[in-house]
Every structure is written in C-alpha cells, then in structure tokens.
Enzyme design. Structure first.
Site, PDB file in Angstrom:
ATOM      1  N   ASN A  85       0.869  -1.179   0.000  1.00 21.29           N
ATOM      2  CA  ASN A  85       0.000   0.000   0.000  1.00 21.29           C
ATOM      3  C   ASN A  85       0.906   1.231   0.000  1.00 21.29           C
ATOM      4  O   ASN A  85       1.475   1.582   1.028  1.00 21.29           O
ATOM      5  CB  ASN A  85      -0.896  -0.036   1.256  1.00 21.29           C
ATOM      6  N   TRP A  86       1.035   1.828  -1.173  1.00 24.38           N
ATOM      7  CA  TRP A  86       1.956   2.973  -1.293  1.00 24.38           C
ATOM      8  C   TRP A  86       1.430   4.230  -0.616  1.00 24.38           C
ATOM      9  O   TRP A  86       2.134   5.216  -0.492  1.00 24.38           O
ATOM     10  CB  TRP A  86       2.206   3.303  -2.773  1.00 24.38           C
ATOM     11  N   LYS A  87       0.159   4.212  -0.220  1.00 29.96           N
ATOM     12  CA  LYS A  87      -0.487   5.394   0.372  1.00 29.96           C
ATOM     13  C   LYS A  87      -0.293   6.598  -0.564  1.00 29.96           C
ATOM     14  O   LYS A  87      -0.293   6.421  -1.780  1.00 29.96           O
ATOM     15  CB  LYS A  87       0.038   5.630   1.790  1.00 29.96           C
ATOM     16  N   HIS A 131      -9.444   1.279   5.234  1.00 26.04           N
ATOM     17  CA  HIS A 131      -8.140   1.450   5.877  1.00 26.04           C
ATOM     18  C   HIS A 131      -8.284   2.413   7.048  1.00 26.04           C
ATOM     19  O   HIS A 131      -9.070   3.361   6.991  1.00 26.04           O
ATOM     20  CB  HIS A 131      -7.120   1.983   4.864  1.00 26.04           C
ATOM     21  N   GLU A 141      -6.605   4.807   8.014  1.00 24.37           N
ATOM     22  CA  GLU A 141      -6.406   6.229   7.705  1.00 24.37           C
ATOM     23  C   GLU A 141      -7.674   6.840   7.114  1.00 24.37           C
ATOM     24  O   GLU A 141      -7.960   8.017   7.318  1.00 24.37           O
ATOM     25  CB  GLU A 141      -5.188   6.389   6.778  1.00 24.37           C
ATOM     26  N   GLU A 170      -5.192  -4.486  11.044  1.00 24.94           N
ATOM     27  CA  GLU A 170      -4.121  -3.497  11.193  1.00 24.94           C
ATOM     28  C   GLU A 170      -4.399  -2.679  12.450  1.00 24.94           C
ATOM     29  O   GLU A 170      -5.205  -1.726  12.398  1.00 24.94           O
ATOM     30  CB  GLU A 170      -4.092  -2.544   9.986  1.00 24.94           C
ATOM     31  N   GLY A 203       3.088   2.359  10.867  1.00 27.30           N
ATOM     32  CA  GLY A 203       4.145   3.378  10.768  1.00 27.30           C
ATOM     33  C   GLY A 203       4.814   3.651  12.094  1.00 27.30           C
ATOM     34  O   GLY A 203       5.244   4.753  12.371  1.00 27.30           O
ATOM     35  N   SER A 245       3.809  -1.958  10.477  1.00 27.28           N
ATOM     36  CA  SER A 245       5.272  -1.960  10.625  1.00 27.28           C
ATOM     37  C   SER A 245       5.899  -3.327  10.358  1.00 27.28           C
ATOM     38  O   SER A 245       6.834  -3.733  11.062  1.00 27.28           O
ATOM     39  CB  SER A 245       5.661  -1.443  12.013  1.00 27.28           C
ATOM     40  N   GLY A 256       3.029  -0.923   4.356  1.00 34.35           N
ATOM     41  CA  GLY A 256       3.042   0.496   4.011  1.00 34.35           C
ATOM     42  C   GLY A 256       4.464   0.928   3.666  1.00 34.35           C
ATOM     43  O   GLY A 256       4.937   0.763   2.543  1.00 34.35           O
ATOM     44  N   GLY A 257       5.171   1.466   4.667  1.00 34.32           N
ATOM     45  CA  GLY A 257       6.506   2.041   4.452  1.00 34.32           C
ATOM     46  C   GLY A 257       7.461   1.156   3.665  1.00 34.32           C
ATOM     47  O   GLY A 257       8.126   1.629   2.729  1.00 34.32           O
TER      48      GLY A 257
HETATM   49  P1  13P Z   1       3.354   0.473   7.733  1.00 35.98           P
HETATM   50  O1  13P Z   1       3.860  -0.817   7.140  1.00 35.98           O
HETATM   51  O2  13P Z   1       4.075   1.684   7.241  1.00 35.98           O
HETATM   52  O3  13P Z   1       3.241   0.380   9.206  1.00 35.98           O
HETATM   53  O4  13P Z   1       1.838   0.666   7.184  1.00 35.98           O
HETATM   54  C1  13P Z   1       0.919  -0.358   7.336  1.00 35.98           C
HETATM   55  C2  13P Z   1      -0.304  -0.010   6.581  1.00 35.98           C
HETATM   56  O5  13P Z   1      -1.040   0.891   6.973  1.00 35.98           O
HETATM   57  C3  13P Z   1      -0.576  -0.749   5.349  1.00 35.98           C
HETATM   58  O6  13P Z   1      -1.859  -0.510   4.885  1.00 35.98           O
END
Ligand code: 13P
Length: 266
Positions: free
Chosen positions: A13-15, A99, A101, A171, A177, A218, A239-240
């Site tokens: 997930n590149w956000k 998600h 967010e 999640e 993050g 993470s 994510g990251g």
């Molecule tokens: P991180 O891997 O950066 O913690 O993000 C997880 C995430 O929100 C994937 O959707």
C-alpha cells in the site's frame, strides 16, 4: 507434500507517495526481484494517478494491481471520486477498503465502508477489508468489541457467494508506521484468531476457514518471517517498506518461504 489451504498475500500500500519516476523505478525493482512467486499473491496498490503506468509495467508478470479506495457507485455526480467500474476498466483486480487512515483521518463510518464492500464485490473486484483498534481502545480492552463491530457492520448484507472475493487485513492503528511500538507476531496471531472466530459467526465456519487474513503494521524485512510463520496469518499489508523495492521483495520472499514450509514441512 501438503496442499496449501490459503494463498499468502503480500500487498504493497503505497499510500500517498511516489512520483512517475519513483513509481517506475519501484515497480521495475519489484519485477526484477520477484521473477518467481509460487503460492504468493503479490499486489501493488499505487495512488490513482499512477494506475495506468503501473498496470502497463506489470503486464506479463504475476504481480497484481490494487487500488487504495473507491466510491460505492458505478458512476454519477461524485466529484473527485473513483468508481469500481473505472478500477476494473483500468485493470485493477483488488481494492483496499476501510483502511484506518480513511476511518480515522477521513471520517469513514462502518456503514459507508459496508456500502463500499458490497459494491466492490458485486462489481467483481476482490476487496481487502481493513479492521483494527486504536491504542486507546486496546488499552481499554476493547479490541474484541471493535473487531466484532467493524466485521459485523462492514460485512452486513454481503451475499455469501461474494465472500470468496474478500480478504480481511487486521491493522492495529497504533502499530501502523510505528517501528518502535509494533505488535508482536504472537499478538498478531491472537488478534487474527479472534478475527477468524468472529468471521465464523458472521459467515459460517467453512467460509471463515477459507478466507485469507492478513496482518499490517510496521512489517519489515527483519520481522516478516516471524509474522508470516504464525498459523492463520495468511499475508501482510505493507506500508513504508513497500516503497523500497529491496525491502518489499525481501518480505515477499519471506512469504514464499513461509508457504514452502507449510507445503513441505521438514
Ligand atoms: P506500515 O507498514 O508503514 O506500518 O503501514 C501499514 C499499513 O497501513 C498498510 O496498509
């Protein structure tokens, strides 16, 4: 040799990150690093503007394409939104919904997410429904109640025949993050067992056993194998680390290793 019951998923997930050049380099790096991906469904979810570019770069590979969101209508006067029909037209097979967010920063409710799940599945997309508690909710011992609410309301009225197109990503909001304060593989396992138990109540034991359950928060190359080795943890939502080709490839390889260990136990 055992037959794997559920495929492992590794989802990037590149956000809201990337430029055209970065997207190109990232996708090429992932393709180069993953020439073989047995038993593992690898999915890249770039931001909407890079959809066509990433789709074209992925042509001829085993890597799938996903979106990070959609609006629950086929078309209409919804300025700034993207429909499931458009996603299918652009070659996306998967869509992330609910998600944290979007729940916590953009105010999406369980009932709105439920409309998205129903609409995505009816349109023929594969949906990844995200659930998870905040730190305050966890400290107040509300994890089970939150999972129950998000799953029950998120899946309300979803016809059973569509459930094979659905996977769930647990999640915990506080672990996203947050490399210093992430969940342990054992805690992730426990929350996913709870998730599968809730799913069994909502959609029956057989469907719950067939469903792919992912963990996100993470996950990095150094801890991926520990998460992916947990029984009942069928994939990771990254994510990251999905923004660095070498890190994402290392996590996908850890998933392949976990799958091999399930298929060929020593
Ligand atoms: P991180 O891997 O950066 O913690 O993000 C997880 C995430 O929100 C994937 O959707």
């Amino acid at each position: 040799m055992n037959t794997p019951t559920r495929q492992k998923f590794v989802v990037g997930n590149w956000k809201m990150h990337s430029t055209t050049l970065e997207a190109e380099q990232l996708v090429n790096g992932v393709i180069h690093g993953l020439s073989v991906n047995n038993y593992v469904t690898v999915i890249l979810c770039p931001p909407f503007p890079y959809l066509a570019l990433v789709r074209d770069l992925l042509k001829g590979t085993q890597i799938a394409l996903g979106a990070q969101n959609m609006y629950p209508e086929a078309e209409g006067a919804f300025t700034g939104e993207v429909s499931p029909t458009m996603l299918l037209d652009l070659g996306r097979e998967y869509v992330i919904l609910g998600h944290s967010e979007r729940r916590h920063k953009l105010g999406e409710s369980d009932s709105f997410i439920n409309q998205k799940v129903e609409c995505a599945l009816a349109a023929g997309l594969n949906a990844i429904l995200c659930v998870g508690e905040t730190l305050e909710q966890r400290k107040a011992n509300q994890t089970e109640a939150i999972l129950d609410r998000q799953l029950t309301q998120g899946l309300a009225n979803v016809p059973p025949e569509f459930l094979s197109q659905l996977s769930i990503a647990y999640e915990p909001v506080w672990a996203i993050g947050n490399a210093l304060h992430h969940e342990s593989p054992q805690q992730a396992h426990d929350a996913l067992s709870l998730t599968r138990k809730k799913l069994s109540r909502i959609c029956g034991e057989i469907r719950a056993q067939q469903m792919t359950l992912q963990y996100g928060g993470s996950v990095k190359p150094h801890n991926a194998a520990a998460f992916l080795g947990q029984p009942g943890l069928d994939g990771v939502l990254i994510g990251g680390a999905s923004l660095k080709a070498d890190q994402f490839v290392a996590i996908a390889k850890a998933a392949m290793g976990a799958m091999k260990a399930e298929v060929q136990p020593s």
